[in-house]
Each structure stands twice: as C-alpha cells, then as structure tokens.
Design an enzyme around this catalytic site. Structure first.
Site, mmCIF file in Angstrom:
data_model
loop_
_atom_site.group_PDB
_atom_site.id
_atom_site.type_symbol
_atom_site.label_atom_id
_atom_site.label_comp_id
_atom_site.label_asym_id
_atom_site.label_seq_id
_atom_site.Cartn_x
_atom_site.Cartn_y
_atom_site.Cartn_z
ATOM 1 C CG ASP A 303 -2.318 0.468 0.876
ATOM 2 O OD1 ASP A 303 -2.550 1.605 0.605
ATOM 3 O OD2 ASP A 303 -3.261 -0.237 1.161
ATOM 4 C CG HIS A 342 -5.347 3.845 1.171
ATOM 5 N ND1 HIS A 342 -5.013 2.651 0.795
ATOM 6 C CD2 HIS A 342 -6.414 3.728 0.931
ATOM 7 C CE1 HIS A 342 -5.920 1.919 0.264
ATOM 8 N NE2 HIS A 342 -6.939 2.776 0.334
ATOM 9 C CB SER A 719 -9.405 0.781 0.563
ATOM 10 O OG SER A 719 -8.885 0.976 -0.609
#
Length: 882
Positions: A303, A342, A719
C-alpha cells in the site's frame, strides 16, 4: 444518530481515490450543495489521491452543515447516494490534564473496611471499597478483581506470579476478552473536571494532556477521547488502585465497547471473536491448541503509507510492534515518505484481527506524485518479495508472508479476463500467479468503479471514423448518443436541476483541484496474441459544452459559432499492429476558468464569493478510426465523476479479476449509506470480450465490511473491506493448521513405511520436525511435500472463506452466488467450525492427500470412525446451515 452525526459521515473527501494507472480502493468526498469544501478538510491528502483520515471537529462539522443547507440534505433520501467515505468522528487526540479531586462521601468511609451483604456476584458478597481510591473503581468487576487479586497475592507472597494471578482475577469476575489484553484491563478514565472546563475545548484539551503525560511517564498506554472528558487506557490490574488515586481522576470504569482501542466495528460484525475461540476447541490437539490471533504467520500489506501516522499508530498500540514488523520503502526512499494514511488504516484493520502475526509492510510510494511511474513496479516487486520469488517469479523457498493484502487497483493495462493480456500489468499478474503457486493467499479489493464505468460493443459499420453510440438500444432516440455526459457524484453536485446537475465547479483552492480533474482510460478487445498486436484504432476524447459566439457586423448580429461540444483533450495512440501496440488510451485533464459555460452561471452565483472560478459541462466521446472493427470497449474514469450512461457490471479493476486472488466487495456498516460503488463482475471472456455464459466462479469472491471507524477516521470503499477479509484469512489459515494436526497425529501412530509420502510426513509438514522412522525416499520428498502442504492449506483457507460467506444467513441474494457479492458476506458463526472440517474431508480438496487411507474396500472401519465421504457430507451440510 443525530443530524450533526449524519453530516460527519457526509462531509466527504471525494478528491480522487485513484491515479492512472493505479490507485487505492478507498472512497472520499465533500458536500457541495452550493458551497466549497474547505482546504483544511483535505490537508495531508496526496494530490488527487488517497482518503485523508484527518478529522474535522464536531463544531466545525455542524457549522458546515448549516452552511450547506443540511436540513435539505437530511430530508432527501440517502440510500441512493453511493460514493461515500466519511471522515473521523474523532478529532486528533489532544493530551490530558489535572483537576478537582472527587472526594468520597462519609458513606464511603463508613464502608471502607467491610463488605456489604448484598449479593452481586453469584456465590460471593459484593465488594466494597476500602479507601478513597478504590471508591473510584465502583463496586463491580474491577473492584472485585482487584480485591481478589490483592488478597491472593498477599497470601502467596510471590510477585513472580503477578501476571498470571491478575489474569486469574479477571477470569474470576468473568471479564470478556474485548475488555482485556493479558493482565491489562481496558478502562475508561473520567477526568475530575468542573463543567465549565468540560465544555471549554481549550481547558478540556489541557486537562487531558496533563493526565496523559502523567500516565505516559508511568509507562501506561493511554489515549484521550477527543472532545470528551475521558481517556482510554490499558492498565495492569495491579496498578488500577494507583491510577484511581490520582487527583485528576474522577472515576475508572470498563472502557466503552464501541470505543475500545478504536478497533474496526467490522471485527465484531465479522464474528472474529467466535473464530478466535475455534482454536481452543477440545478436539484440537493440546500441543497446538490456542486462541487464534495470527501467531506463527506473516501478513504482507502492499500500500501507500505515512511515516508520521505510522509512528502515532504504533505508540497507540494500533499497529504491530517494531520488532514484529519489516518496513520496505519505495524507490530507495524513507518508508512512508508520501505521508499517505491509506496503508496505515489498512494495516490497522488487519492488525485488529491478527495482533499475534508478524507483518511485512511494502510502501509503493505516492501514487499521485513523483512515485506514480514506479507504482506498478513497486507493487509487482512487493508481491515477489513477500512470496519469496526471484525476478523471474521462480521460488526461492517458502514465502516470507502467507497472506498478502493489496487494497490497490489498476485500470487500463489489462483486458479484464483474469490475465495481464501481454500488456503493462502482465508482470503483476504473473507475480500473483507465482505467489499462489507458492502457497500464498492474496486478498485484493474489487475496486470502486461501479458508478464510474461503461462498456459496450463498438458501434458497427464499414465506414470510419465513426463515433460510439452510448445508447444504441434506445429505439426512440432521434440521433445516436455520441457524448456520454460526466457529472460529479451525487454528493458533490451543486444543484438537483437536470441541467445544473451536470455542472462541474472549478474551485479556486488548488487543493480541491481533483474535483475538476478528469482522468479517463479506454481499453478494447484487441490485446496482443501470438497472431498479432493491436491493429484496431480508437480515439478517446474529453469534450466540454461551449457557449455560442457571435459578432456584430454593420449593426447586424451574426452568429460566428453555435453552442455545442468542443474537444478539450484526447488520447489517440497508434494501434496499427506494430510490435508493442496495445489497445489502450488514457487522458487526464484539469479544467479551468477557460472551460466555463454560461449554462452553469447559477452554480457560480450560489457559491461563496471567490471560491469558484467557473463551472463547465463535460462529456466523453469515443471514435472508431478503423473500418469494421467490432470490439468490446471498456471505459473507466476517476471516481469523483460518474457517467450519464454507465454500466455497473464488469467494472472490476485489475488484478481483482484474477482467479488466483480472493476478491473482496464491500457492504456498508451504516444502514443509510450504501456501497453500490463496489465493483462487480463477471470477468470478461478471453482477450476482453463480452462473456457469453455465466461463470461458475464469481467475482468478487465474497463481501466484507466497509464504512468503519479506524483511529484516523472513517474508512470506506473496498479498501476497507479487503483488510477485514485478510485478517480473517490469517486466522482461518492458523486454524486450518490446527485442524490438519488432528489427522496428522493419526498418521504419526502408524509406521512410516506403511504410508505414502504425504500421510507419513503429515505432521512433519506442519511442525518441520522429521519423524525418526521416515524412509529415505520420504526424506527426499520433504521439500515437495512441504510445498504441497502450503498449497493445500491455502486452498483450504480460500474454500473455507467462500463456504462461510455462502452459508445460510450470509448469502446476499436469492442466487447461491452472484457477481455483486460473490458467495456472500464473510461472517463467522457457531456453524463455521464445520466449514473447516468439510474442507479437510472433501474428495476434491488437496487436504485429502494427508489423510490416513481408510481402505474401505478391504476392511471395515474401526468402531466409532466414519468414512471420509460421510464426514464431508455431514460437515458440509452443517456449514451451509441448510
């Protein structure tokens, strides 16, 4: 949930969740009912990139609500609003502070040295505090456990057993696991503050900070509850009385269930606690029996990360410890240099499920800045490293990670048929295939493209050039629909008027530029094969509505140019069969005041002065340049925008279509916020053609939870769903190792020479310890047997997750499987243990190779033992719940 809470969910950051060619699968956005989102709401977000987890204070949210005519929004139906991701309900944790000591009443002193006879705990007298500090613990489990512990410790005189004794005390009072961490108790600490300090944000923050510093200095892990006069902490039972004795503490109680360590709500909803308990069942061999927490496994998260956020999460106990983590930076940079939240939130969710696992965190870098050209490379290399593959995807040994989570997506570089199509993503698909062949379970987010996708057959005809008709089935149309109009997603539209709804405002603040950034990708079914490269040519165009211009000549008004569509950007690479020609076109365009149209004047007039420089209307046009080319076209655009003529089916991003991954779709934890943006199948036919028959293997494979709170804020999109599935996969794989040991112990009781390789080495393949009587040929086969065992465990884990998702009560449609939710919702319950055993005894499962042959045709079964086929049928029925 109050109005302000609703607004907290709806103040979004839909500033783009994807860069081309790759991006994240989180969703975000801003309300735009005639008002400009403030830049402060998106600070810390990579340009046009990831969801910012930076929250807005409640007062600020309510002010924005009023400014955005919140009442109007709340009166309208919310269920159709699809692209959602919310900011945190928490503000950044502000430290603690001291205050007024809550003195005990005379009644407290009167009861200080005795016990009341009022029965609270079965068979025992209710505890009474013995001093002012104990009075702050209340008269429940905390005080009962503390007093029981202190009494036993004084009686034993041994401090070495303190931790075990504290755990025994917590067991004694029946404190559930959600409130415990070893001998630590998860507690809420109420600050001893006057009301005027509680309602005054500065004073409250100062008080919280002071107490937090005191506890940090004492070695206790504590966190302020933003905006509330309380802290949450994990405190050893033996130190509760010391903590309660601080003047700044008014009371100590069990931590609120929903706020304890800000664990994702999806953990409880997924039945993770039930799954953890499967590892302690009596039928599990005692030597390997333990509560499931991912111990013995390594999880890889690929990620984009933020260095500073990682540090704060680790300090808060929401991330794996440094000793249990390997951090691999991108492009030789410092890990987390892009400061993206994220990957941090994704890792936090996985860690909520599997705190006992080790972690390998691969930073692919900033997907929207200087690292973007390397992102696909970094992603591929990360899979190779995690799976222990060389640059050619050859195995170098056992994988470094048994589970990989990647909440990333790629568009426009693969045909959508589950392969790389000899294009730019080929290496990625090959690495994934090789990882699976080494026994790795790879979890992939499905994508968020269902509202920002279109596909269809190219408009037929021998002539060229020919513009695509986006609505060929509309027989009543006077003319082909050659422009597919773009608009902001519903929550961002400035007006519900049919025409003004198409207007895209150009925000003056550069940080909001992603809202008028258009990113498009077109592919079609002409991927290179051994017989040739792409030889059909298409042009991708972004058009805008242009006002008519007129001149005056000799006092007479003359129209020089009528109003209409004007091409503002296009992609038109050559596809002429030359080597390397690929059937892809991409464009990216940032609109400006020059693209303004008078049709959108009302949008600008309704916005705050100076906040919007104009607004325009945009659309997509596709032109076939090659005669008679009848290909299947796929169009993706940035998820900030949607298409007037869109298609939700077949909207999977890459590599979510790969058969070698578990693809996860999303379902929202919040009832009135749907997750219809979640990409769906089916997978396309070979070479990216429209599939002619339904597939028996749906995509996504299953569905998990999104719209969940993390320490940084609300996270949604696929996600968030993928790491829930990855955490459950780690626990399921750990349990399958335990389940496999049941039959392995049976094999260990028989002479090795009487068994085949797999059965003889069944226990060895799980423990690594070679049995003394193994034959030379069995010893030589060990490496292959261990690889086979990894594959069998990975296969069993994936099949089990699908079976659990497909059990009655988890299915999400009338059909057993579909291409929206897969088999169903991944949620464990009391029936789920049967799903594990069903996979062990399934005739077509690799696990059968390790079972001791029953030789049913030669001899009767021993008393009390059932045939494997019978066991499989029984467990399968129990698992399905039918």
């Amino acid at each position: 949930m109050g109005k302000c809470d609703v607004v907290r969910v709806l103040i979004l950051e839909l500033v783009g969740n994807r860069s081309l060619p790759m991006g994240s699968h989180s969703r975000a956005g801003h309300l735009a009912a005639g008002i400009v989102p403030t830049a402060s709401a998106v600070r810390g977000v990579a340009p046009a990139g990831y969801l910012s987890m930076k929250p807005l204070p409640t007062a600020r949210l309510c002010a924005l609500a009023a400014a955005c005519a919140c009442a109007l929004w709340l009166a309208s139906p919310l269920s159709p609003l699809s692209p959602l991701s919310a900011p945190s309900p928490h503000a950044d944790a502000s430290p603690p502070s001291p205050s007024v000591h809550a003195r005990p009443s005379p009644a407290h002193h009167a009861l200080a040295h005795g016990f009341s006879r009022a029965a609270v705990f079965p068979g025992e007298a209710a505890p009474e505090p013995r001093n002012a500090a104990q009075a702050k613990l209340g008269r429940g489990q905390l005080l009962h456990a503390l007093q029981w512990f202190e009494q036993r410790r004084r009686g034993s005189g041994a401090r070495a057993a303190d931790a075990a004794l504290q755990i025994a005390a917590l067991d004694r009072v029946g404190l559930p696991p959600s409130h415990r961490d070893g001998e630590n108790v998860m507690v809420g600490i109420d600050l001893a503050l006057r009301y005027d300090a509680v309602v005054e944000p500065v004073a409250l923050a100062r008080a919280s900070a002071a107490l937090q510093r005191r506890l940090d200095a004492a070695g206790l892990r504590a966190y302020a509850v933003p905006g509330s006069p309380a802290l949450l902490a994990a405190v050893p039972l033996a130190r509760l009385e010391w903590l309660a004795g601080l003047d700044a503490v008014a009371a100590i109680r069990l931590a609120p269930q929903a706020s304890a360590a800000t664990v994702s709500a999806g953990v409880a909803a997924s039945g993770a606690e039930l799954l953890r308990g499967f590892g302690e069942a009596e039928r599990i061999p005692e030597a390997v029996r333990r509560r499931l927490d991912g111990a013995g496994l390594t999880v890889a998260v690929i990620d984009s990360f933020g260095r500073s956020r990682a540090a704060s999460l680790r300090e808060a106990g929401e991330w794996p410890a440094a000793a249990d983590t390997v951090e691999i930076p991108a492009n030789g940079r410092i890990f987390g240099h892009a400061e993206s939240s994220h990957g941090n939130s994704v890792t936090e969710i996985v860690y909520d499920f599997a705190p006992g696992a080790k972690y390998r965190l691969y930073d692919v870098g900033d997907l929207n800045d200087e690292d973007a050209p390397f992102s696909l490379i970094n992603w591929t290399r990360a899979i190779q490293d995690a799976a222990n593959l060389d640059a050619n995807n050859q195995r170098l040994g056992p994988p470094r990670a048994q589970v990989i989570n990647t909440s990333l997506g790629e568009i426009g570089s693969a045909p959508g048929d589950g392969t790389g199509g000899a294009g730019e993503a080929q290496g990625l698909y090959q690495a994934i295939d090789a990882a699976r062949a080494n026994g790795v379970v790879t979890i992939v987010a499905a994508g968020n493209s269902a509202h920002s996708y279109w596909d269809g057959q190219a408009t037929a005809g021998a002539a060229a050039p020919v513009a695509q008709d986006f609505d060929p089935d509309d027989g009543g149309a006077a003319a082909p629909v050659e422009v597919n109009v773009l608009r902001l997603s519903p929550l961002l539209r400035s007006d519900d008027d049919a025409e003004l709804a198409n207007c895209v405002p150009f925000y003056a603040d550069p940080e909001l530029g992603a809202l008028h950034l258009f990113q498009l990708s077109l592919t079609w079914s002409d991927w290179p094969t051994r017989w040739g490269n792409a030889a059909s040519d298409y042009r991708l165009q972004l058009v805008r509505w242009t006002d008519g211009r007129s001149d005056r000549r000799d006092g007479e008004r003359i129209v020089a140019q009528p109003a209409g569509w004007t091409v503002v950007a296009q992609a038109d690479a050559p596809q002429d069969g030359r080597p390397g020609a690929l059937p892809t076109e991409r464009l990216s365009y940032a609109a400006s005041a020059a693209d303004h149209t008078r049709r959108c004047d009302a949008v600008v007039a309704n916005a705050p002065p100076g906040s919007v420089s104009g607004a325009g209307i945009f659309g997509v046009r596709i032109v076939r340049k090659t005669p008679s080319a009848g290909h299947f076209l796929r169009l993706f655009l940035s998820t900030v925008h949607e298409l007037e003529h869109g298609v939700m089916a077949r909207s999977l991003d890459s590599p979510a279509d790969s058969p070698q991954v578990l693809t996860v779709g999303a379902t929202s934890m919040i009832d009135f916020i749907d997750a219809s943006y979640s990409s769906r199948g089916p997978v396309l036919g070979p070479g990216g053609v429209l599939p002619v028959a339904p597939s028996s293997a749906p995509k996504p494979d299953l569905t998990s939870y999104t719209m969940v709170a993390t320490r940084g804020g609300y996270m949604d999109g696929t996600s968030a769903a993928a790491p829930h599935a990855a955490g459950l996969a780690a626990l399921a794989l750990q349990h399958h190792r335990q389940v496999a040991m049941i039959e392995a112990r049976k094999a260990a009781q028989r002479p090795a020479a009487t068994l085949g390789w797999h059965a003889a080495l069944a226990e060895t393949s799980l423990t690594g310890v070679m049995r003394p009587d193994a034959t030379p040929s069995q010893r030589q086969a060990l490496a292959q047997v261990q690889l086979d065992r990894r594959l069998a465990l990975a296969d069993a884990t994936e099949r089990t997750l699908k079976a659990v998702a497909g059990a009655r009560g988890n299915r999400m449609s009338a059909e057993p499987v579909d291409n929206v939710h897969g088999y169903g919702l991944l949620r464990f319950d009391d029936r789920s243990p049967s799903c594990f055993f069903a996979q062990m005894y399934a005739a077509d499962a690799n696990a059968r190779a390790w079972l001791v042959p029953q030789y049913l045709q030669y001899a009767p079964l021993p008393p009390g033992e059932a045939a494997y086929d019978e066991l499989h049928a029984t467990y399968l029925a129990d698992c399905a719940g039918d």
